[in-house]
Design a protein around this motif. Sequence first.
Motif, PDB file in Angstrom:
ATOM      1  N   UNK A 236       0.808  -1.163  -0.055  1.00 10.30           N
ATOM      2  CA  UNK A 236       0.037   0.031   0.063  1.00 10.30           C
ATOM      3  C   UNK A 236       0.801   1.317  -0.023  1.00 10.30           C
ATOM      4  N   UNK A 237       1.930   1.191   0.811  1.00 10.04           N
ATOM      5  CA  UNK A 237       2.571   2.526   0.805  1.00 10.04           C
ATOM      6  C   UNK A 237       3.396   2.966  -0.459  1.00 10.04           C
ATOM      7  N   UNK A 238       3.718   1.663  -1.290  1.00  7.58           N
ATOM      8  CA  UNK A 238       4.453   2.110  -2.661  1.00  7.58           C
ATOM      9  C   UNK A 238       3.616   2.578  -3.708  1.00  7.58           C
ATOM     10  N   UNK A 239       2.266   2.729  -3.081  1.00  6.81           N
ATOM     11  CA  UNK A 239       1.480   3.583  -4.365  1.00  6.81           C
ATOM     12  C   UNK A 239       1.553   4.912  -4.123  1.00  6.81           C
ATOM     13  N   UNK A 240       1.847   5.609  -3.444  1.00  5.08           N
ATOM     14  CA  UNK A 240       1.854   6.960  -3.138  1.00  5.08           C
ATOM     15  C   UNK A 240       3.385   7.445  -2.571  1.00  5.08           C
ATOM     16  N   UNK A 241       4.214   6.603  -2.128  1.00  5.84           N
ATOM     17  CA  UNK A 241       5.578   6.985  -1.583  1.00  5.84           C
ATOM     18  C   UNK A 241       6.778   6.240  -2.147  1.00  5.84           C
ATOM     19  N   UNK A 242       7.859   6.834  -2.064  1.00  2.00           N
ATOM     20  CA  UNK A 242       9.158   6.223  -2.342  1.00  2.00           C
ATOM     21  C   UNK A 242       9.713   5.715  -0.965  1.00  2.00           C
ATOM     22  N   UNK A 243      10.546   4.739  -1.038  1.00  2.00           N
ATOM     23  CA  UNK A 243      10.962   4.292   0.359  1.00  2.00           C
ATOM     24  C   UNK A 243      12.529   3.959   0.172  1.00  2.00           C
ATOM     25  N   UNK A 244      13.217   4.265   1.181  1.00  2.00           N
ATOM     26  CA  UNK A 244      14.840   4.081   1.017  1.00  2.00           C
ATOM     27  C   UNK A 244      15.144   3.646   2.688  1.00  2.00           C
ATOM     28  N   UNK A 245      15.755   2.425   2.662  1.00  2.00           N
ATOM     29  CA  UNK A 245      16.087   1.698   3.814  1.00  2.00           C
ATOM     30  C   UNK A 245      17.409   2.440   4.200  1.00  2.00           C
ATOM     31  N   UNK A 246      17.429   2.740   5.589  1.00  2.85           N
ATOM     32  CA  UNK A 246      18.825   3.099   6.079  1.00  2.85           C
ATOM     33  C   UNK A 246      19.800   2.184   6.446  1.00  2.85           C
ATOM     34  N   UNK A 247      20.953   2.073   5.971  1.00  2.00           N
ATOM     35  CA  UNK A 247      21.819   0.903   6.467  1.00  2.00           C
ATOM     36  C   UNK A 247      21.994   0.855   7.935  1.00  2.00           C
TER      37      UNK A 247
END
Length: 216
Positions: free
Chosen positions: A184-195
């Motif tokens: 659901x999140x990826x529909x409207x947002x871009x995600x980057x994981x912090x190492x």
Amino acid sequence: MAGVEAGYFVRALELRSGAELRIKQCDTGDVGCVVWDAALVLAKYLETSSFYRDGLHTFTGKSVVELGSGTGLVGLMASVLGAHVTVTDLEDMQELLNINISDNKHLVTGSIDAKVLKWGESVKDLPPDPDYILVADCIYYEQSLEPLLRTMKELAGKNTCIICCYEERTMGNNPEIEIRFFKLLQTDFEIEEIPLDKHDEEYKSEDIHILQIKRK
């Protein structure tokens, strides 16, 4: 939550300055009454050198909204670092939030106040387009996923940075809930994981993830 003062214990978190945030938790009550590990990890991550530029913390003077604040630890850390913070949770969490704000106000270099917010409802009383939205350990209840995402979408402006920290859990239907949340999140947002090597040296775990999220 009448009687918070009568039934609490204190969780102390040492700051880099040597001072302590002292957070009251209730020995009975909802999950929001406890300082969860993801909140500790996120709070200490905000203190890391990653957020300093020319000796000044990135949060200094910035507007911050925390969703699902619980005890208020993460929002309090942001206010200690110079942000103007609104911590939010349901009505029955306001007493505990305000107690912890009062107990730690001598450490605050920005500002902090608490407001009632139920996910999925209007955010008109919150600062519009905050610089940061903070979310710690809020991915655990399937019925709350869509309301949480609606609130994030309504609150976040195009320049808002959402920092989300969650503990990966393998019990019960937690894996399915996490999968659904990110879909659901990826529909409207871009995600980057912090190492992991960018987390605080002491407060980190391979099971606890920090994400930086922005509107598409």
